[in-house]
Write a protein that holds these residues in place. Structure first.
Motif, short mmCIF file in Angstrom:
data_model
loop_
_atom_site.label_atom_id
_atom_site.label_comp_id
_atom_site.label_asym_id
_atom_site.label_seq_id
_atom_site.Cartn_x
_atom_site.Cartn_y
_atom_site.Cartn_z
N PRO A 1 0.81 -1.22 0.00
CA PRO A 1 0.00 0.00 0.00
C PRO A 1 0.84 1.27 0.00
N LEU A 2 2.14 1.13 0.28
CA LEU A 2 3.05 2.27 0.24
C LEU A 2 3.99 2.20 -0.98
N GLY A 3 3.59 1.40 -1.97
CA GLY A 3 4.41 1.33 -3.19
C GLY A 3 5.81 0.83 -2.95
N HIS A 4 5.94 -0.22 -2.11
CA HIS A 4 7.26 -0.78 -1.78
C HIS A 4 8.17 0.31 -1.22
N GLY A 5 7.59 1.17 -0.40
CA GLY A 5 8.35 2.23 0.26
C GLY A 5 8.38 3.54 -0.51
N PHE A 6 7.99 3.52 -1.78
CA PHE A 6 8.13 4.72 -2.61
C PHE A 6 7.27 5.87 -2.10
N LEU A 7 6.05 5.57 -1.67
CA LEU A 7 5.12 6.62 -1.28
C LEU A 7 5.46 7.24 0.08
N THR A 8 6.46 6.71 0.76
CA THR A 8 6.92 7.35 2.00
C THR A 8 7.69 8.62 1.72
N GLY A 9 8.15 8.79 0.47
CA GLY A 9 8.96 9.95 0.13
C GLY A 9 10.41 9.82 0.52
N GLN A 10 10.79 8.67 1.07
CA GLN A 10 12.16 8.49 1.56
C GLN A 10 13.10 7.96 0.48
N ILE A 11 12.54 7.46 -0.62
CA ILE A 11 13.38 6.89 -1.67
C ILE A 11 13.57 7.93 -2.77
N ARG A 12 14.78 8.48 -2.85
CA ARG A 12 15.08 9.49 -3.87
C ARG A 12 16.14 9.02 -4.85
N ALA A 13 16.67 7.82 -4.62
CA ALA A 13 17.65 7.22 -5.52
C ALA A 13 17.54 5.71 -5.40
N THR A 14 18.04 5.00 -6.41
CA THR A 14 17.88 3.55 -6.43
C THR A 14 19.20 2.79 -6.40
N ASP A 15 20.32 3.49 -6.26
CA ASP A 15 21.61 2.80 -6.33
C ASP A 15 21.90 1.94 -5.10
N GLY A 16 21.05 2.05 -4.06
CA GLY A 16 21.27 1.23 -2.88
C GLY A 16 20.56 -0.11 -2.91
N PHE A 17 19.80 -0.37 -3.97
CA PHE A 17 19.07 -1.63 -4.05
C PHE A 17 19.98 -2.73 -4.58
N LYS A 18 20.19 -3.76 -3.76
CA LYS A 18 21.03 -4.87 -4.17
C LYS A 18 20.24 -5.88 -4.98
N GLU A 19 20.96 -6.73 -5.71
CA GLU A 19 20.29 -7.80 -6.44
C GLU A 19 19.56 -8.69 -5.45
N GLY A 20 18.33 -9.03 -5.77
CA GLY A 20 17.48 -9.76 -4.84
C GLY A 20 16.45 -8.87 -4.19
N ASP A 21 16.69 -7.55 -4.22
CA ASP A 21 15.70 -6.59 -3.75
C ASP A 21 14.62 -6.49 -4.83
N PHE A 22 13.35 -6.57 -4.41
CA PHE A 22 12.24 -6.51 -5.36
C PHE A 22 12.35 -5.30 -6.29
N ARG A 23 12.90 -4.21 -5.76
CA ARG A 23 12.95 -2.97 -6.53
C ARG A 23 14.13 -2.90 -7.49
N HIS A 24 15.09 -3.79 -7.34
CA HIS A 24 16.26 -3.82 -8.23
C HIS A 24 15.81 -4.28 -9.62
N GLY A 25 15.86 -3.40 -10.59
CA GLY A 25 15.43 -3.74 -11.93
C GLY A 25 13.93 -3.63 -12.15
N ASN A 26 13.17 -3.27 -11.10
CA ASN A 26 11.73 -3.10 -11.27
C ASN A 26 11.47 -1.89 -12.16
N PRO A 27 10.56 -2.01 -13.14
CA PRO A 27 10.36 -0.92 -14.10
C PRO A 27 10.01 0.42 -13.46
N ARG A 28 9.34 0.43 -12.33
CA ARG A 28 8.95 1.70 -11.70
C ARG A 28 10.10 2.37 -10.97
N PHE A 29 11.14 1.60 -10.73
CA PHE A 29 12.28 2.12 -9.97
C PHE A 29 13.52 2.29 -10.86
N THR A 30 13.32 2.37 -12.15
CA THR A 30 14.48 2.49 -13.04
C THR A 30 14.31 3.64 -14.02
#
Length: 325
Positions: free
Chosen positions: A204-233
């Motif tokens: 319901p928070l968009g995998h953390g996105f709607l918290t406003g705390q995610i401003r970059a994606t370089d911290g997502f490691k392989e195996g993280d749902f958001r790594h390579g996810n189309p909405r996070f790239t």
């Protein structure tokens, strides 16, 4: 905390998704003690609805809940899911909702969870190789035996929901639903309301996105749902930041956090909806559950509802192949 009914199952208005404690994100499984504290704090705050699945880990998340809920099992409505582990040999991430596989799965989940019954047992993803009538019939047998209390579906389409419901009443359907994922509103939600089936929004928070705390994606490691996810790239991510910024504007007006506003918007969509924001942090579960007390104005709800849909698909191509929307 307020409580609602998903069909006949009473749950807290806001639940807790336990997946991230063991699976799916960059730092999942790194701090069991904090995860246990988070579960216990949620219960102190009135959260009774806890969600897991055998595939999370696999198995590790159910085992964690079994340890954390020892001596407290009767205080929660416990939901878990089957069908993404084939116990006949193919293993995890292989769809199998055949009656024989369900029987193996339920016994494993009961053992790991340390309980004699599962309150809400979901088919995790629709199995194209098993008629939904057979799956529903198998769960109905488990309900008759007392191993399961209620039957649920996850990410099922309207035809599957109707066919399953004709065999045994479906208590709840779990689907991704949030300010930036609203595809179920036109086709699925009307069917659920027609049949008196509750909705359990995950992410319901968009995998953390709607918290406003995610401003970059370089911290997502392989195996993280958001790594390579189309909405996070790439360009999609940059466009989607504007949605988070608009939620922040409403949060400032409401004297709340963006996460609380995103949850309050969901709660305003109906009293048959029980979102399960996931977290493994005590301070986040405190923040999320406080959303139950936030009343957004009509203008704020309109402002939020008019936000554009997120750019990009919700899943990678492999993940989308398992969805039946």
């Amino acid at each position: 905390m307020r409580y609602i009914k998903l069909r006949d199952l009473e749950v807290s208005r806001i639940g807790l998704g336990a997946m991230g404690m063991s699976h799916g994100y960059t730092d999942s499984g790194t701090d069991e003690a904090e995860s246990v504290r988070t579960l216990h704090r949620a219960m102190e705050l009135g959260v009774t609805f806890i969600d897991t699945a055998e595939i999370y880990g696999p198995y590790a998340n159910e085992e964690l809940l079994g340890r954390a809920l020892k001596g407290r099992r009767d205080q929660v409505v416990l939901a878990t899911k089957f069908g993404m582990v084939s116990h006949a040999g193919a293993g995890p991430w292989n769809l199998d909702s055949s009656p024989a596989n369900i029987r193996t799965a339920v016994d494993g989940s009961l053992q790991r969870l340390g309980t004699d019954h599962i309150d809400l047992y979901y088919q995790h993803r629709v199995d194209p190789n098993t008629p939904i009538e057979e799956t529903a019939g198998a769960v109905a047998e488990l309900i008759a035996e007392g191993k399961v209390r209620a039957f649920g579906l996850s990410e099922a389409g309207e035809d599957t929901i109707r066919r399953a419901h004709a065999v045994h009443p479906v208590t709840a359907v779990q689907s991704e639903y949030s300010l930036w994922t609203r595809g179920i509103e036109k086709r699925i939600l009307p069917v659920l309301r027609e049949l008196n089936i509750g909705l359990v929004p995950f992410a319901p928070l968009g995998h953390g996105f709607l918290t406003g705390q995610i401003r970059a994606t370089d911290g997502f490691k392989e195996g993280d749902f958001r790594h390579g996810n189309p909405r996070f790239t790439g360009e999609n991510f940059q466009r989607n930041l504007r949605i988070a910024d608009e939620v922040q504007v409403v949060a400032e007006q409401a004297g709340a956090t963006p996460a609380q506003v995103a949850l309050a918007w969901l709660l305003a969509q109906g009293d048959d909806i029980a979102p399960i924001p996931g977290t493994k942090r005590v301070h986040r579960v405190e923040e999320n559950t406080a959303a139950d007390a936030i009343e957004l104005t009509t203008d704020q709800l309109i402002q939020l509802s008019s936000l554009p849909q997120a750019a990009g698909e919700t899943h990678t191509e492999a993940g989308r192949q398992m969805l039946e929307r």
